[in-house]
Structure formats: structure tokens, C-alpha cells
Design an enzyme around this catalytic site. Structure first.
Site, PDB file in Angstrom:
ATOM      1  NE  ARG A 145      31.946  52.962 -30.877  1.00 57.42           N
ATOM      2  CZ  ARG A 145      32.194  53.588 -32.007  1.00 57.42           C
ATOM      3  NH1 ARG A 145      31.288  53.599 -32.967  1.00 57.42           N
ATOM      4  NH2 ARG A 145      33.336  54.207 -32.197  1.00 57.42           N
TER       5      ARG A 145
ATOM      6  CG  ASP B 216      26.200  61.689 -39.932  1.00 57.79           C
ATOM      7  OD1 ASP B 216      27.360  61.973 -40.315  1.00 57.79           O
ATOM      8  OD2 ASP B 216      25.899  60.570 -39.443  1.00 57.79           O
TER       9      ASP B 216
HETATM   10  C1  LIG Z   1      34.236  59.694 -40.474  1.00 55.81           C
HETATM   11  S1  LIG Z   1      32.777  60.651 -40.496  1.00 55.81           S
HETATM   12  C2  LIG Z   1      33.201  61.875 -41.710  1.00 55.81           C
HETATM   13  C3  LIG Z   1      32.847  63.272 -41.258  1.00 55.81           C
HETATM   14  C4  LIG Z   1      33.264  64.395 -42.227  1.00 55.81           C
HETATM   15  N1  LIG Z   1      32.638  64.224 -43.505  1.00 55.81           N
HETATM   16  C5  LIG Z   1      34.753  64.439 -42.380  1.00 55.81           C
HETATM   17  O1  LIG Z   1      35.300  63.995 -43.397  1.00 55.81           O
HETATM   18  O2  LIG Z   1      35.439  64.901 -41.446  1.00 55.81           O
HETATM   19  C6  LIG Z   1      31.658  59.591 -41.406  1.00 55.81           C
HETATM   20  C7  LIG Z   1      30.185  59.934 -41.193  1.00 55.81           C
HETATM   21  O3  LIG Z   1      29.388  59.242 -42.157  1.00 55.81           O
HETATM   22  C8  LIG Z   1      28.163  58.934 -41.554  1.00 55.81           C
HETATM   23  N2  LIG Z   1      27.466  57.863 -42.303  1.00 55.81           N
HETATM   24  C9  LIG Z   1      27.790  56.549 -42.377  1.00 55.81           C
HETATM   25  N3  LIG Z   1      26.879  55.881 -43.097  1.00 55.81           N
HETATM   26  C10 LIG Z   1      25.962  56.784 -43.515  1.00 55.81           C
HETATM   27  C11 LIG Z   1      24.766  56.697 -44.289  1.00 55.81           C
HETATM   28  N4  LIG Z   1      24.328  55.542 -44.784  1.00 55.81           N
HETATM   29  N5  LIG Z   1      24.065  57.839 -44.495  1.00 55.81           N
HETATM   30  C12 LIG Z   1      24.503  59.016 -43.991  1.00 55.81           C
HETATM   31  N6  LIG Z   1      25.615  59.164 -43.242  1.00 55.81           N
HETATM   32  C13 LIG Z   1      26.340  58.056 -43.004  1.00 55.81           C
HETATM   33  C14 LIG Z   1      28.565  58.512 -40.141  1.00 55.81           C
HETATM   34  O4  LIG Z   1      27.494  58.584 -39.233  1.00 55.81           O
HETATM   35  C15 LIG Z   1      29.695  59.486 -39.822  1.00 55.81           C
HETATM   36  O5  LIG Z   1      29.261  60.583 -39.053  1.00 55.81           O
END
Ligand SMILES: C[S@@+](CC[C@H](N)C(=O)[O-])C[C@H]1O[C@@H](n2cnc3c(N)ncnc32)[C@H](O)[C@@H]1O
Length: 287
Positions: A39, A153
Site C-alpha cells: 500500500r 471515520d
Molecule cells: C473494519 S472498519 C469497520 C466498519 C464498520 N464499523 C463495520 O463494523 O462494518 C474499521 C474502520 O475504523 C476506522 N478507524 C481506524 N482508526 C480510526 C481512528 N483513530 N479514528 C476513526 N476511525 C478509525 C478505519 O478507517 C475503518 O474504516
């Protein structure tokens, strides 16, 4: 490794991990090494930078723009999601909101019934759209309420994608005809989220470890499959903050492999990865 991937030394990998932990709270495991290489190699090639050391130095220099710093984070998040993921949460939410509607809802300054839900870590939007579709389908009167869903996000690419509300038709796979019917089929391989559902949601880029421009209280918070990327102390800090903005009679939904911990003074586990606020217990004991 792909041919044009850039080599990553142990020291550079450790520096990438430290940077991501510092800026996003995300702890990368060693298993993510190949992902980091592929990436970030793409990002570095666009910048014509040919070593990780030079890239990390660049990110700390005044030459790096806000976008360059954001691209580093966007490249390393995991955004896996889907409509109706862990659908027992949505059954619970429907019954929770049904009770709010039947009882005396909170009102806004203009006296309108008010409902607030937060999808914290919303990725490409399937989670907040599922919330909107479930609730508006079941309770059409919510269209006349002051009903808002905040979807945030850290990854600005996914937030932009989410705000469009356009997905490939393949996202309908596995959904019941009743659920699939709500999406608008465009006949070009895409499905669109209906406007009345889309307009209940405000999409915002937000790092959960930056100050929150949000007071709440939220009637429900979805923070699912986000804390899994954080170390335990970071998770505890996040859940404690979420507890502060959850309404006394509100619920928090987390991911299937996450837990708040038994010693929480803010939450009580009431279902599979469903927590109620302990503020409600205090309140009902006083009442
Ligand atoms: C696996 S996805 C989960 C999406 C959804 N909540 C679900 O369960 O299907 C995790 C998300 O958390 C976000 N994320 C990770 N670290 C974060 C942070 N410090 N602040 C906000 N979002 C964050 C990532 O960008 C990602 O889009």
C-alpha cells in the site's frame, strides 16, 4: 512482493508502526508487513520517493502537505464492512428506538422529538445506511423528527465514498428481498441509497483520538470493528469517552471480537456485544 514494491527494513517497519500508532492509535501487527509494503509503495511512487526512510523523513518535513499525511493513514486503514453486518444489532436497535418513540422522546430547542445515532468508524457507509434504512422503513414518522445520524471515520477516502451512497449491485448478495427492495437499482450495475435515507446522515472525517466536535447525547452508538485495531489502554480510553456522550438510556454496539471489559463503570453488557449505559441504572435508582 510485487515487482515495483519498495524494500522495507525492520527499522523502517518499526518506524511506520510508531507513526501510525501516534497519528491514528492503530497498532499494526507484524503480519501486516506485506500490506504496508504494497500500500505505501503505491503512495511513495506517486511522490517519486524510492525508500521508506526518505518517505518517513518527508512526512515529518514542512514539504509534506496535510493530504500527504492523510494519504499515509488512508493507505493503512482496514475498511472491511457490509450492509446488515451482525444483524442482531439492528434488531435490537429497532426495538430500542421503538421504545423511545412509544415513550416520551427527548426534544430539541424547537420542541421537536430528537434522535441521534453515531456510527463511529463508518468506513464506506454500509453501517450508517443500514441504520437509516432499518429505522425509516420501520418508523416512517422519523422523517418528521429531528433525526440525525453522524457517520465518521479517520480515512477521508472512505468518508467521501460513503457520502455518495452508490454501491455495486453485488453488495445485495445475501440480503433478503425485503431488505434489497429498499435500494434504488439503476440498471447499470449500481445501487443507490434513497435520498430520504441519505439525508438523515452527516458524513465527517474524524480521528477518534482528536477532540470531538460533538456533545451528544447519542441514543445509540455503533463503534464496531474499530477498537480491534487499538491496544487495550487505547480501547479503554475510547470506550470511556464514548460512555460520556451516550445517553443515559442509550446503547453502544461493538464488534463481535471486541469487549469493553468487566470492570467498566460506564457500561453493562446486555446482549451479544451490546452495552447499555450505567447512567440509566443510576438514574432509575434515583427515580
Ligand atoms: C473494519 S472498519 C469497520 C466498519 C464498520 N464499523 C463495520 O463494523 O462494518 C474499521 C474502520 O475504523 C476506522 N478507524 C481506524 N482508526 C480510526 C481512528 N483513530 N479514528 C476513526 N476511525 C478509525 C478505519 O478507517 C475503518 O474504516
Amino acid at each position: 512482493m510485487e515487482n515495483n514494491d519498495i524494500a522495507l527494513s525492520d527499522k523502517e517497519f518499526s518506524n511506520v508502526k510508531s507513526r501510525l500508532l501516534e497519528v491514528a492509535g492503530i497498532s499494526l501487527s507484524n503480519a501486516k508487513r506485506t500490506l504496508v509494503i504494497s500500500r505505501l509503495s503505491k503512495v511513495m511512487r506517486k511522490l517519486s520517493i524510492n525508500s521508506f526512510s526518505n518517505y518517513l523523513e518527508f512526512l515529518d518535513s514542512p514539504r509534506a502537505t496535510k493530504t500527504d499525511k492523510q494519504d499515509f493513514v488512508n493507505a493503512l486503514t482496514t475498511n472491511l464492512t457490509r450492509f446488515y453486518r451482525e444483524d442482531h444489532h439492528f434488531d435490537h436497535l429497532i426495538s430500542h428506538i421503538g421504545k423511545i418513540i412509544a415513550q416520551k422522546p427527548r426534544t430539541n430547542a424547537a420542541g421537536k422529538p430528537r434522535l441521534r445515532i453515531w456510527s463511529a468508524g463508518c468506513s464506506t457507509g454500509q453501517e450508517p445506511y443500514t441504520i437509516a434504512m432499518c429505522l425509516i422503513n420501520k418508523y416512517p414518522e422519523l422523517k418528521r423528527w429531528d433525526f440525525k445520524i453522524l457517520a465518521s471515520d479517520i480515512d477521508t477516502d472512505v468518508v467521501n465514498k460513503a457520502a455518495m451512497g452508490i454501491y455495486p449491485e453485488s453488495e445485495l448478495a445475501g440480503l433478503s428481498p425485503e431488505r434489497a427492495r429498499i435500494f434504488e437499482r439503476k440498471g447499470d450495475g449500481t445501487i443507490h441509497i434513497p435520498k430520504e435515507m441519505r439525508q438523515t446522515i452527516t458524513f465527517k472525517p474524524l480521528n477518534l483520538f482528536d477532540p470531538w466536535p460533538i456533545k451528544g447525547p447519542f441514543d445509540a452508538i455503533f463503534c464496531r470493528n474499530v477498537a480491534i485495531y487499538f491496544d487495550k489502554p487505547v480501547q479503554d480510553k475510547l470506550f470511556a469517552q464514548l460512555g460520556e456522550v451516550l445517553a443515559p438510556d442509550g446503547y453502544m454496539y461493538i464488534g463481535h471480537s471486541e469487549n469493553v471489559g468487566r470492570n467498566s463503570t460506564q457500561f453493562s453488557l446486555v446482549g451479544k456485544t451490546i452495552y447499555s449505559s450505567l447512567k440509566s441504572v443510576e438514574k432509575s435508582q434515583v427515580a
